[in-house]
Enzyme design. Structure first.
Site, PDB file in Angstrom:
ATOM      1  N   LYS A 124      34.816  45.423  47.165  1.00 53.99           N
ATOM      2  CA  LYS A 124      35.376  46.706  46.008  1.00 53.99           C
ATOM      3  C   LYS A 124      35.014  47.709  46.836  1.00 53.99           C
ATOM      4  O   LYS A 124      35.604  48.202  46.978  1.00 53.99           O
ATOM      5  CB  LYS A 124      34.638  45.846  45.007  1.00 53.99           C
ATOM      6  CG  LYS A 124      34.928  44.101  43.799  1.00 53.99           C
ATOM      7  CD  LYS A 124      34.640  43.940  42.710  1.00 53.99           C
ATOM      8  CE  LYS A 124      35.631  42.531  42.568  1.00 53.99           C
ATOM      9  NZ  LYS A 124      34.924  42.535  41.161  1.00 53.99           N
ATOM     10  N   GLU A 208      29.040  52.459  39.977  1.00 55.13           N
ATOM     11  CA  GLU A 208      29.959  52.621  39.584  1.00 55.13           C
ATOM     12  C   GLU A 208      29.833  53.524  37.518  1.00 55.13           C
ATOM     13  O   GLU A 208      28.898  53.223  37.107  1.00 55.13           O
ATOM     14  CB  GLU A 208      31.096  52.009  38.699  1.00 55.13           C
ATOM     15  CG  GLU A 208      31.993  50.854  39.691  1.00 55.13           C
ATOM     16  CD  GLU A 208      33.194  51.271  39.537  1.00 55.13           C
ATOM     17  OE1 GLU A 208      34.340  50.605  40.278  1.00 55.13           O
ATOM     18  OE2 GLU A 208      33.959  50.487  38.230  1.00 55.13           O
ATOM     19  N   HIS A 243      33.061  40.795  30.355  1.00 57.19           N
ATOM     20  CA  HIS A 243      33.795  41.019  31.565  1.00 57.19           C
ATOM     21  C   HIS A 243      35.035  39.866  31.713  1.00 57.19           C
ATOM     22  O   HIS A 243      35.625  40.043  33.091  1.00 57.19           O
ATOM     23  CB  HIS A 243      33.207  41.377  32.602  1.00 57.19           C
ATOM     24  CG  HIS A 243      31.912  41.997  32.419  1.00 57.19           C
ATOM     25  ND1 HIS A 243      32.592  43.585  32.279  1.00 57.19           N
ATOM     26  CD2 HIS A 243      31.007  42.504  32.372  1.00 57.19           C
ATOM     27  CE1 HIS A 243      30.972  44.086  31.624  1.00 57.19           C
ATOM     28  NE2 HIS A 243      30.134  43.268  31.706  1.00 57.19           N
ATOM     29  N   ARG A 300      45.245  38.048  44.952  1.00 59.54           N
ATOM     30  CA  ARG A 300      46.002  36.839  45.198  1.00 59.54           C
ATOM     31  C   ARG A 300      47.005  37.363  43.565  1.00 59.54           C
ATOM     32  O   ARG A 300      47.251  37.911  43.561  1.00 59.54           O
ATOM     33  CB  ARG A 300      44.848  35.642  44.756  1.00 59.54           C
ATOM     34  CG  ARG A 300      44.313  36.717  43.795  1.00 59.54           C
ATOM     35  CD  ARG A 300      42.860  36.007  43.234  1.00 59.54           C
ATOM     36  NE  ARG A 300      41.912  36.097  42.502  1.00 59.54           N
ATOM     37  CZ  ARG A 300      42.124  36.809  40.911  1.00 59.54           C
ATOM     38  NH1 ARG A 300      43.204  36.687  40.074  1.00 59.54           N
ATOM     39  NH2 ARG A 300      40.957  37.544  40.524  1.00 59.54           N
TER      40      ARG A 300
END
Lengths: 508, 164
Positions: A124, A208, A243, A300
């Site tokens: 990420k 973040e 999440h 994917r």
């Protein structure tokens, strides 16, 4: 820059996965006349994917590390069985660049992006650096792993609380922590790092800024090896818990043609810059003003791909196989048209009334809804024992209809018909969400489900007639069970008598 | 045969009488005009008045429920045999036993022996099927015994913590 692409026909595919996605891929292969090889762990000998495949080979004991994550063994089985390609599904080895590289080196086609693109986008933090290089707006925060708690504090102070700690190698909500204030950072940092280490073998975490009430909207991409990349519309996956996506739909109720084009083109640019091929998904957060921020790329095929298939009329697994063979995409962007609305519910063996406790066990009843516009990608059957070693997903129920409202009603009807017994399931949770006014009017964001679950569950009490019918049914079930036991006992008694009689006769 | 059926929060006495002319049913002493077909064990078609109902039996480790028109109603049926067997419960002598609801691994113990706990306070975290779940105290009280440690693998039904 036209490079020579080697085209190679795929004749046999090893599916390095289990459950519904393995069955999904096996079906697609069979439709195209491609042979299939399943692999399984000890608890999966009777699993559906083993029953569907042409060949099946044992990997090892139940834990994923000793079975579905054994890349070298899986590659060896591919070679032994003459499979020329491996489909990794989602999870397990699907985003493992080393495995993709091992396949490339062994001359076995990995049905997915090249290892180099996975490395550029799979982590990420690297993906965030790549997003910066193509000027894709992203969520503010660090683009590198945090070296220490000290650095975490500094970055968090810079971007301002609340912030989100995330695992660089993460997925599925693991290694993620929302942090509201500096006082919570130390504990969250330790927990997220250790969870990331355990789940992904890498403790790298980054920070973040937490976007307030964002929608989770993602773009499905498909790229061939000839430099073409298509966006196949978006999916909205804002209904989440811990999440993890719970409901996905396509299209999003808030994305119009112009936003779709901007997000789609931005996503394609990122993929092309990374040399991406095959199916992939670029995830965005979208705020109330419809600004979109790059979140991450999933390299994917995703769990929720069926909703895109229904609204585009395309078969993503067929297309994956096609581009993996080196063929050019058979369509252009202008040929991609969206039609109707699709909703997917992820059915899990878990108990929403009991803290979402997983409920593995034997399925004693399974009656699945059918009818127009209902698709089910299912990995279980009546009599199957859901093992406790993997994700407790049972099935994906998908409803397709001309409009969102009709798709919701169609899904409600299907859920009411769904009978699964023996294990607890979250069918009731979906009935609650789909009946909720806020969901019906698409006023959803990633915090929506938590807010709904915090509300007192308002259930209309059963009517007198329902109670009466249920009480009669309960008594009849009870009576029937007693009668069956009596019959069994009587038969037992009788056979004892027969045995005795036979002994007597023999003695004579 | 009479059945005392505890259904949802209500209690109904259902009497089933198999006579030569068919099954006769009464609920709380009032006869009900209906016919029943058991399609399979646990699967039933009922016609009551004008309505046709499809009912099925859902047995999970959490209990038995009858599903009518997509609505799941928890039930228990008391007949004399069951009453004699005695109710199975984790509450004995004021001590509540917290049991592992499934096989798994104890990740964390959030209490120590002697701690006072509130009802619904998190007590043990166990991991199973790749998910961590917090088990909450069934009642307020004091932790009297702990039978597991972080890292232990536990079987379904194993007593983990006792609260008095």
């Amino acid at each position: 820059m036209q490079k020579k692409v080697q085209q190679r026909r795929i004749r046999k595919v090893l599916v390095a996965n289990r459950g519904e996605i393995a069955v999904r891929v096996i079906r697609a292969c069979r439709e195209l006349g491609i042979g299939t090889v399943a692999v399984y762990s000890d608890v999966d000998r009777r699993a559906l994917h083993v029953l569907h495949a042409d060949e099946a080979y044992r990997l090892g004991p139940a834990p994923a590390r000793e079975s579905y994550l054994r890349g070298e063994l899986i590659l060896e089985i591919a070679k032994q069985s003459g499979a020329d390609a491996i489909h990794p599904g989602y999870g397990f080895l699907s985003e493992n660049a080393e495995f993709a590289e091992m396949c490339e080196q062994a001359g076995v086609i990995f049905i997915g992006p090249p290892a180099s693109a996975m490395r550029a986008l799979g982590s990420k933090t690297k993906a965030r650096q790549m997003a910066d290089s193509v000027k894709l707006p992203r969520v503010p925060g660090s683009t590198k792993g945090l070296e220490s708690l000290h650095e975490a504090k500094r970055v968090a102070a810079e971007i301002g609380y609340p912030v989100m700690l995330k695992a660089a190698a993460g997925g599925g909500g693991k290694g993620m922590r929302a942090v509201a204030a500096e006082s919570e950072l130390a504990e969250a940092f330790t927990n997220a790092s250790s969870e990331a280490e355990r789940a992904f073998g890498s403790s790298e975490v980054y920070l973040e800024k937490l976007i307030e009430r964002p929608r989770h909207i993602e773009v499905q991409l498909l790229a061939d090896q000839h430099g073409h990349c298509l966006y196949l519309g978006e999916r909205e996956c804002s209904v989440q818990r811990r999440h993890q996506k719970v409901i996905e739909e396509a299209p999003s109720a808030v994305v119009d043609e112009s936003l779709r084009k901007r997000m789609g083109e931005a996503a394609c640019k990122l993929a092309l810059a990374a040399g991406y091929t095959n199916a992939g998904t670029v995830e965005f957060l979208v705020d109330a003003k419809k600004n979109f921020y790059f979140l991450e790329m999933n390299t994917r095929l995703q769990v929720e791909h069926p909703v895109t298939e229904l609204v585009t009329g395309l078969d993503l697994v067929h297309l994956q196989l096609l581009v993996a063979q080196g063929e050019p995409l058979p369509l252009q962007q202008k040929d991609v048209r969206l039609r109707g609305h699709a909703i997917e519910c992820r059915l899990y063996a878990e108990d929403p009334d009991n803290g979402f406790m997983p409920s593995p066990g034997r399925i004693t009843r399974l009656i699945q809804p059918r009818g127009p516009g209902i698709r089910e990608d299912c990995g279980v059957y009546d009599g199957w024992t859901v093992p406790l070693d993997y994700d407790p997903m049972l099935s994906k129920l998908i409803a397709f209809a001309p409009t969102r409202a009709m798709a919701i009603d169609r899904m409600q009807t299907a859920l009411a018909e769904y009978c699964i017994g023996g294990v607890a399931s979250n069918v009731g949770l979906f009935q609650r969400i789909l009946g909720d006014e806020k969901f019906r009017t698409a006023e959803i964001d990633t915090g929506y489900l938590d807010r709904l679950l915090a509300e007192e569950k308002v259930i209309a009490p059963p009517s007198e007639e329902e109670l009466m019918v249920a009480a009669i049914a309960a008594a009849l079930f009870e009576g029937h069970a007693v009668k069956q036991n009596q019959t069994a006992a009587a038969e037992e008694k009788q056979s004892a008598w027969h045995r005795a009689a036979r002994r007597e006769a023999l003695r004579g | 045969m009479k059945y005392n059926v505890q259904i949802d929060d209500a209690m109904r006495v259902v009497e089933l009488l198999q006579l030569d002319d068919g099954l006769h049913v009464s609920v709380d002493g009032v006869g009900v005009e209906m016919d029943a077909e058991i399609l399979q064990p646990g699967l039933l078609s009922l016609r009551v008045g004008k309505r046709s109902y499809h009912c099925w039996l859902d047995e999970t480790p959490q209990g038995r429920r009858v599903v009518v028109e997509g609505r799941r109603l928890a039930y228990s049926v008391a007949d004399p045999r069951q009453l004699r067997r005695g109710a199975h419960s984790g509450m004995e002598g004021g001590v509540a036993q917290m049991k592992a609801p499934m096989p798994g691994r104890v990740v964390n113990l959030l209490v120590q022996v002697g701690d006072a706990v509130e009802a619904k306070q998190g007590v043990v975290v166990i991991e199973a099927m790749k998910m961590q779940n917090e088990l909450k105290a069934p009642k307020a009280g004091r932790v009297v015994r702990i039978h597991a440690a972080a890292g232990d693998t536990v079987q379904s039904g194993a007593v983990l913590v006792e609260i008095e």
